[in-house]
Design a protein around this motif. Sequence first.
Motif, short mmCIF file in Angstrom:
data_model
loop_
_atom_site.label_atom_id
_atom_site.label_comp_id
_atom_site.label_asym_id
_atom_site.label_seq_id
_atom_site.Cartn_x
_atom_site.Cartn_y
_atom_site.Cartn_z
N LYS A 595 -9.19 -10.87 6.98
CA LYS A 595 -9.55 -11.82 8.00
C LYS A 595 -9.26 -11.00 9.39
O LYS A 595 -9.90 -11.51 10.21
N ASP A 596 -8.57 -10.03 9.41
CA ASP A 596 -8.46 -9.16 10.45
C ASP A 596 -9.07 -7.94 10.20
O ASP A 596 -8.84 -6.76 10.79
N THR A 597 -10.21 -7.82 9.30
CA THR A 597 -10.70 -6.49 8.91
C THR A 597 -9.91 -5.72 7.79
O THR A 597 -10.29 -5.57 6.74
N ALA A 598 -8.79 -5.22 8.53
CA ALA A 598 -7.85 -4.62 7.37
C ALA A 598 -6.55 -4.39 8.04
O ALA A 598 -6.29 -4.87 9.21
N LEU A 599 -5.69 -3.32 7.86
CA LEU A 599 -4.62 -2.97 8.34
C LEU A 599 -4.68 -1.63 9.14
O LEU A 599 -5.40 -0.91 8.75
N PRO A 600 -3.81 -1.76 10.35
CA PRO A 600 -3.02 -2.51 10.89
C PRO A 600 -3.57 -3.49 11.49
O PRO A 600 -4.92 -3.49 11.96
N SER A 601 -3.02 -4.86 11.82
CA SER A 601 -3.60 -5.96 12.38
C SER A 601 -2.45 -6.58 13.26
O SER A 601 -1.44 -6.03 13.38
N PRO A 602 -2.83 -7.52 14.14
CA PRO A 602 -1.86 -8.26 15.08
C PRO A 602 -0.74 -8.68 14.06
O PRO A 602 0.40 -8.81 14.47
N GLU A 603 -0.94 -9.03 12.75
CA GLU A 603 0.17 -9.41 12.13
C GLU A 603 1.02 -8.38 11.53
O GLU A 603 2.23 -8.63 11.26
N TRP A 604 0.31 -7.46 10.83
CA TRP A 604 0.86 -6.39 10.18
C TRP A 604 0.82 -5.15 10.63
O TRP A 604 -0.34 -4.89 11.04
N SER A 605 2.02 -4.42 11.18
CA SER A 605 1.77 -3.28 12.20
C SER A 605 1.73 -1.95 11.52
O SER A 605 1.81 -0.86 12.16
N SER A 606 1.36 -1.88 10.24
CA SER A 606 1.27 -0.55 9.62
C SER A 606 -0.16 -0.77 8.72
O SER A 606 -0.49 -1.73 8.42
N ASP A 607 -0.68 0.44 8.24
CA ASP A 607 -1.82 0.38 7.38
C ASP A 607 -1.38 0.50 5.96
O ASP A 607 -2.23 0.23 5.13
N HIS A 608 -0.11 0.28 5.89
CA HIS A 608 0.59 0.05 4.56
C HIS A 608 1.31 -1.01 4.43
O HIS A 608 1.61 -1.70 5.69
N ILE A 609 1.57 -1.52 3.17
CA ILE A 609 2.58 -2.65 3.09
C ILE A 609 3.70 -2.28 2.60
O ILE A 609 4.09 -1.26 1.79
N ALA A 610 4.92 -2.93 2.81
CA ALA A 610 6.19 -2.71 2.31
C ALA A 610 6.42 -3.15 1.02
O ALA A 610 5.91 -4.02 0.56
N LEU A 611 7.23 -2.24 0.16
CA LEU A 611 7.52 -2.53 -1.16
C LEU A 611 9.13 -2.65 -0.98
O LEU A 611 9.91 -2.01 -0.52
N LEU A 612 9.73 -3.54 -1.79
CA LEU A 612 11.02 -3.81 -1.90
C LEU A 612 11.37 -4.26 -3.42
O LEU A 612 10.92 -5.21 -3.94
N ALA A 613 12.40 -3.53 -3.60
CA ALA A 613 12.84 -4.08 -5.23
C ALA A 613 14.55 -4.46 -5.13
O ALA A 613 15.40 -3.66 -4.49
N GLU A 614 14.92 -5.28 -5.98
CA GLU A 614 16.51 -5.39 -6.21
C GLU A 614 16.83 -4.85 -7.42
O GLU A 614 16.04 -5.12 -8.53
N PHE A 615 17.79 -4.13 -7.59
CA PHE A 615 18.27 -3.20 -8.63
C PHE A 615 19.77 -3.82 -9.03
O PHE A 615 20.52 -4.13 -8.21
N ARG A 616 19.90 -3.58 -10.32
CA ARG A 616 21.39 -3.65 -10.57
C ARG A 616 21.58 -2.45 -11.83
O ARG A 616 20.84 -1.88 -12.53
N CYS A 617 22.83 -1.57 -11.39
CA CYS A 617 23.04 -0.69 -12.46
C CYS A 617 23.47 -0.96 -13.63
O CYS A 617 24.39 -2.10 -13.91
#
Length: 623
Positions: A595-617
């Motif tokens: 909707k904003d063509t691509a990244l970055p955009s007013p909503e997301w400020s990088s051309d990449h998206i963040a990845l996040l994982a929760e781990f247990r040993c």
Amino acid sequence: MDYRTVGVGGMLSVVRIHLPSDIPILGCELTPYVLLRRPDGSISPDDIPETNPVDGYYLAYRWYRIQSDKKVAVCSVHPAEPAALQCLGCVKAKIPVSKSYHCSPKCFADSWRNHRSMHARAVHENGVEEEELFGRFSSTGSSVIATENSLGLAPSDGLVASNVGLSNGSVFSGLAPISERNGGEMWYEVGRSRTYTPTADDVGHALKLQCTAVEASTGKAIGLASTCTLLTSRVIPAPSPTPRGMISTNTLDGISTLELDGHTAGSGTFTVLSYNVLADLYATSDMYSYCPPWALSWAYRRQNLLREIVGYQADILCLQEVQSDHFDEFFAAELEKHGYMAVYKKKTAEVYTGSAYAIDGCATFFRRDRFSLVKKYEVEFNKAAQSLTEALLPSAQKKAALSRLLKDNVALIVVLEAKDSVSGEGPPAPGKRQLLCVANTHIHANPELKDVKLWQVHTLLKGLEKIAASADIPMLVCGDFNSVPNSAPHSLLSSGRVDPSHPELAFDPLGILRPASKLCHQLPLVSAYSAFAKMAGGNSGLEQQRQRIDLTTNEPLFTNCTRDFLGTLDYIFFTADSLTVESLLELLDEESLRKDTALPSPEWSSDHIALLAEFRCKPRLRR
């Protein structure tokens, strides 16, 4: 936004002032560029503060908010759109009024999860009772009134149609208006320094900056010709990024979607974020012409990135493309306020940005209440390249080889010690240290240099193998690998080897990839996000995530989205014999970003998206 004036001979005068962006944003500092003509006739961009006059003159700044009789409100999600709806729940909850406006019922519905989180925080922070907040309105937890821009909404589903005009909610106590009033406008002085950060009271109003050359001995302006005046567009609220929840990977729990707001790592677990934040030196309008200039400015992006990163509440942050001056002046200081310690490794060569030299690198942050730093290793691929050419290549080939291999990329490896349990088995036993090795890297980007990418990844993995051989330690390998799924670097990471028939091995001008049998490692690495593809059963939330996974590679459909490229370049790999994935940050869908063509955009400020994982040993077993 550029204004000029004519100087007075033999005196200090302001030749030109302008702001880098036409649109001021709530919470984003405004720093004008000021060009001066000194008494000797020379032109200078240097500031001359009152505390350090030059030749008996200094610069005085005055910022004003222009308050119009006509109230104006803009959408909190799409600030370029006028507001059509106001959430009464926000008003009752004492949430900043600028966040209560929406441009349409769809806009309000799409942002409901974030809205609900804001209401929940207000109940906790402002002492507002839920009954008082939601009262007689709908059970959805909010009510909305339509503004005079109403689209004729029927009073249903908690939307109440009305021709009630919007109040901008500005409060002017303690601000003395200038006596001048023109065309229904009043000017309120809001600042006297060179920089100014718009507040919630400024939203919907234009700002004015006056820059005046002043005689130090009298404190008076030199004359009308010594003053420059600059008017801005109306201040808009910062767009609110679509909230991303955590998806549990524990099938025994029936797979549930967890709200990120207020969600921290569970007992015995920890969370890791990997994010290429797009260094300012690369964020040019030539490269990202589809992104509005104000949303591409560092003043805006840094605040939006910080808000996003802090909101994830990760225990470990692996950031790439962190510009060295921004690490020193912004990221390290701001994240320290949120309990993080930092380790940084910059690249080995600067880049000329057109006005100055800059350099980026990898930054790893960790919560100091959960981890302490045991050791760090800095990997400079340039040094490895020099060692390689010295040892293996004839003198005649060294110059050409170094030209191909010296690309200034780096990796940062830290060994952390957990201060509490990361396995769920209670506090670490006396004498038993719970260690964790985290690698953070940014591999070379040029798609023509596939041999260099693979060599860099192989070099990093060989270094990690040495660490693994010296200690039984869980490992995470995070970063922007600039390599798509099924590429040779990805195959090496995920399967421990590269098939000799892989097409990317066909071009090896330096002979650094031969024999193919050496392209292997013994680390049992698995991509965290492949868990989505491997899980059976689940609910609609998991099914939605599966649709954002390429089932032929078990990786996300994309982590990088620009106008000209859509694909996965970023990964979080973990050693599967010592760690298990508990939950993952949900992926974004392409449609919402386009909707904003691509990244970055007013909503997301990088051309990449963040990845996040929760781990247990897992229970400690020797490899």
